[in-house]
Design an enzyme around this catalytic site. Structure first.
Site, PDB file in Angstrom:
ATOM      1  N   CYS A 259       9.655 -14.042  -1.482  1.00 37.81           N
ATOM      2  CA  CYS A 259      10.368 -12.878  -2.041  1.00 37.81           C
ATOM      3  C   CYS A 259      11.185 -13.411  -3.219  1.00 37.81           C
ATOM      4  CB  CYS A 259      11.271 -12.237  -0.995  1.00 37.81           C
ATOM      5  SG  CYS A 259      10.480 -11.972   0.614  1.00 37.81           S
ATOM      6  N   GLY A 263      13.854 -15.193  -9.600  1.00 36.53           N
ATOM      7  CA  GLY A 263      13.353 -16.559  -9.774  1.00 36.53           C
ATOM      8  C   GLY A 263      14.389 -17.660  -9.724  1.00 36.53           C
ATOM      9  N   LYS A 265      15.823 -19.080  -7.093  1.00 41.90           N
ATOM     10  CA  LYS A 265      15.454 -20.070  -6.081  1.00 41.90           C
ATOM     11  C   LYS A 265      14.092 -20.692  -6.399  1.00 41.90           C
ATOM     12  CE  LYS A 265      18.319 -17.850  -2.590  1.00 41.90           C
ATOM     13  NZ  LYS A 265      18.738 -16.733  -3.456  1.00 41.90           N
ATOM     14  N   ASP A 313       2.761  -8.240  -2.215  1.00 40.43           N
ATOM     15  CA  ASP A 313       3.650  -7.948  -1.095  1.00 40.43           C
ATOM     16  C   ASP A 313       3.533  -9.106  -0.105  1.00 40.43           C
ATOM     17  OD1 ASP A 313       4.766  -7.024   1.323  1.00 40.43           O
ATOM     18  OD2 ASP A 313       4.181  -4.949   0.923  1.00 40.43           O
ATOM     19  N   CYS A 385      21.305 -12.646   1.859  1.00 42.62           N
ATOM     20  CA  CYS A 385      22.642 -12.584   1.253  1.00 42.62           C
ATOM     21  C   CYS A 385      23.469 -11.486   1.927  1.00 42.62           C
ATOM     22  CB  CYS A 385      22.561 -12.370  -0.258  1.00 42.62           C
ATOM     23  SG  CYS A 385      21.618 -10.915  -0.733  1.00 42.62           S
TER      24      CYS A 385
END
Length: 447
Positions: A259, A263, A265, A313, A385
Site C-alpha cells: 500500500c 512512496g 516508505k 489492489d 498511522c
C-alpha cells in the site's frame, strides 16, 4: 489588497470547504498558491485554519452559548465567527476591535444586513460576557471532549485502551504544532553531510531520537531546500520511518510494499537495496495517478532503478505474483489515521467507530492476500498511522489466529525505541516523542 485576499477571509474560505469534506492541507496549498499574501499573512492564514480546526469542538461549545438553540447558520457565517473566536481566545497579537471589524466587514460584503447585525451582536456579546467555563461541564467525558476538541467516542475508546491518565496526556499534545522532520536519503548522502548542508543555509537541526535517518529541522519549509530538490532528503515523520526499519531490509531483497503511495516508505526501502545485488521493491497502489507519485518520488530521490511501481489492489496480488516471491513485505495499511491529528486535525471529526470496524476487514483481507507471496522465513511488517486497537493489535491477533504458519516476532528499530515495552508490537503515541502516532508489528512466516 482586496477583501478576498486577507488572511482571515481566505481562512473562512478554506474552513468552509474543509467543513464540506475537503482536506485542510490541500485547501491551504491551493489558496496560498493562488493568493498574493506575504510571508507573515501566509503564516497567519495557516495558523487560523489549523488552529480553528484543532479547537473546533471547543469553539463550537463557546459559540452555542450565544446562538439560539436550533438556529441554523450558513457554513461561511459559522466559520467567520469561529475564526474570530479563535483569534480572540488563542492569539494575542490582534486587538479585539480589529478582529470584530474584519469579521463584521466580511459579513457585510458576503451577506445581507441581517447577517451583519447577527455577527456584530454575537461578537459584542462574547466580548461583554466572556465564554462559558469548560471546567464546569458535569460529564467527565464531555468535559475532556470539549476541552481538547476530541469526539467523545474517541475519548472513551482511548480511555478503555490506555486508561485515563495516558488518554489525557495524548489529548494535551495533539493540538500542539507538529515538528518538521525529514529523512536523509542514505542512497545518495550521509546523515552527517545532510546536517552540515542544512546548518550551512540557516536551518537548526536536531538528530531524531526516534529514527535512524531522521532529523528535526527548524527554519524555512524543508521542501524549499536545495537538499530536497536534489533528492538528498524527503519530508517524513520520525515515527513513519519505523515500519521500514522493522523490515530489516538486506541489499539483495525482493520487497513488496503493498500500500505504497505516495512512496515515502517505498523510497526508504529502496535506499537500503542494492540493484547490483538484485534488490528491488515492488510498490502497489490502487490508483494510477498515485502510482505516478511513487515513480516521481523515486526519481527525485534517485532510487528509480530499484523501484517497480504498479497499479494494483493489494487484495488481488494473486493476479500478478506467484506464491513465495518476496523476502520481505510491508503492509502500511489504509487506516483511520487517528495518529496524524497534529498534521490533519480534521481527521478526528470525520471518523466513526463503524469506519474503524470496516477498515479492519480491508486490513485483514490485504494481509491474507499478500501473506501467501512471502517466502518461508520471510518477514511481513504490518503498520498503521492510527492508535486504535481495532485496527492494530486486534488485526494482528485475528491474522495470527487464522494463519498458524505465521508467528509474531519482536519489532526492532535502529534506535531501539521503547526498549522496555512488554509487547512484540510497537505502539508510538503522539505524546511519547511529539511525533505522529504509529503502530508497527512484525510477523515471520514459519519454515
Amino acid at each position: 489588497m482586496s477583501e478576498n485576499e486577507t488572511a482571515r477571509s481566505l481562512a473562512v474560505d478554506a474552513l468552509t470547504r474543509v467543513a464540506g469534506g475537503a482536506y485542510s492541507n490541500l485547501q491551504l496549498e491551493k489558496i496560498i498558491d493562488r493568493s498574493s499574501l506575504n510571508d507573515a499573512d501566509r503564516r497567519l492564514l495557516t495558523n487560523l485554519v489549523y488552529g480553528t480546526i484543532q479547537h473546533q469542538l471547543t469553539l463550537e461549545y463557546y459559540l452555542d452559548a450565544f446562538v439560539k438553540p436550533n438556529q441554523k447558520l450558513q457554513p461561511w457565517v459559522k466559520m467567520t465567527l469561529l475564526v474570530a473566536l479563535y483569534q480572540m481566545l488563542y492569539l494575542d497579537r490582534v486587538p479585539n476591535w480589529a478582529i470584530f471589524d474584519e469579521a463584521i466587514q466580511l459579513a457585510k460584503e458576503r451577506g445581507h444586513e441581517g447577517i451583519r447585525r447577527f455577527v456584530t451582536g454575537v461578537l459584542h456579546a462574547v466580548d461583554r460576557e466572556g465564554v462559558p467555563d469548560v471546567s464546569q461541564i458535569a460529564d467527565p467525558t464531555e468535559r475532556l471532549s470539549v476541552t481538547y476538541s476530541m469526539p467523545q467516542w474517541l475519548v472513551t475508546t482511548l480511555q478503555q485502551q490506555l486508561g485515563e491518565a495516558k488518554t489525557e496526556s495524548i489529548l494535551k499534545t495533539i493540538n500542539q504544532p507538529a515538528a518538521q522532520s525529514v529523512r536523509v536519503n542514505t542512497a545518495v548522502t550521509t546523515v552527517d553531510a545532510a546536517i552540515q548542508a542544512l546548518e550551512a543555509v540557516g536551518y537548526t537541526v536536531d538528530v531524531s531520537t526516534v529514527s535512524g535517518d531522521g532529523l528535526r529541522v527548524d527554519g524555512h519549509p524543508a521542501n524549499h531546500s536545495e537538499l530536497f530538490e536534489n533528492g538528498q532528503l524527503t519530508i517524513q515523520d520520525e515515527s513513519a520511518m519505523l515500519p521500514v526499519e522493522a523490515l530489516q531490509v538486506q541489499p539483495g531483497d525482493q520487497v513488496l510494499d503493498a500500500c505504497a503511495a505516495p512512496g515515502g516508505k517505498t523510497t526508504q526501502i529502496a535506499a537500503a537495496l542494492d540493484p547490483q545485488a538484485g534488490g528491488q521493491v515492488t510498490a502497489l497502489d490502487l490508483h494510477a495517478k498515485k502510482v505516478k507519485l511513487i515513480a516521481q518520488n523515486a526519481a527525485r530521490l534517485r532510487v528509480a532503478d530499484r523501484v517497480n511501481a504498479m497499479a494494483l489492489d493489494a487484495r488481488k496480488v494473486d493476479d500478478e505474483f506467484a506464491d513465495d516471491t518476496f523476502d520481505k513485505i510491508l503492509v502500511d495499511a489504509p487506516c483511520s489515521g487517528i495518529g496524524l491529528v497534529r498534521r490533519k486535525p480534521e481527521i478526528r471529526y470525520d471518523k466513526t467507530p463503524e469506519d474503524s470496524q470496516h477498515l479492519q476487514k480491508i486490513q485483514l483481507a490485504i494481509l491474507d492476500a499478500v501473506s501467501k507471496k512471502l517466502k518461508p522465513q520471510g518477514l511481513l511488517v504490518y503498520s498503521t498511522c492510527t492508535i486504535l486497537d481495532t485496527e492494530n493489535a486486534d488485526v494482528v491477533a485475528s491474522f495470527l489466529k487464522t494463519h498458524p504458519n505465521f508467528e509474531a516476532v519482536r519489532v526492532t528499530t535502529t534506535r531501539n525505541v521503547k526498549a522496555d515495552r512488554t509487547t512484540d508490537t510497537l505502539s508510538i503515541y503522539p505524546d511519547d516523542f511529539d511525533t505522529d502516532g504509529f503502530f508497527v508489528s512484525a510477523l515471520r512466516r514459519k519454515a
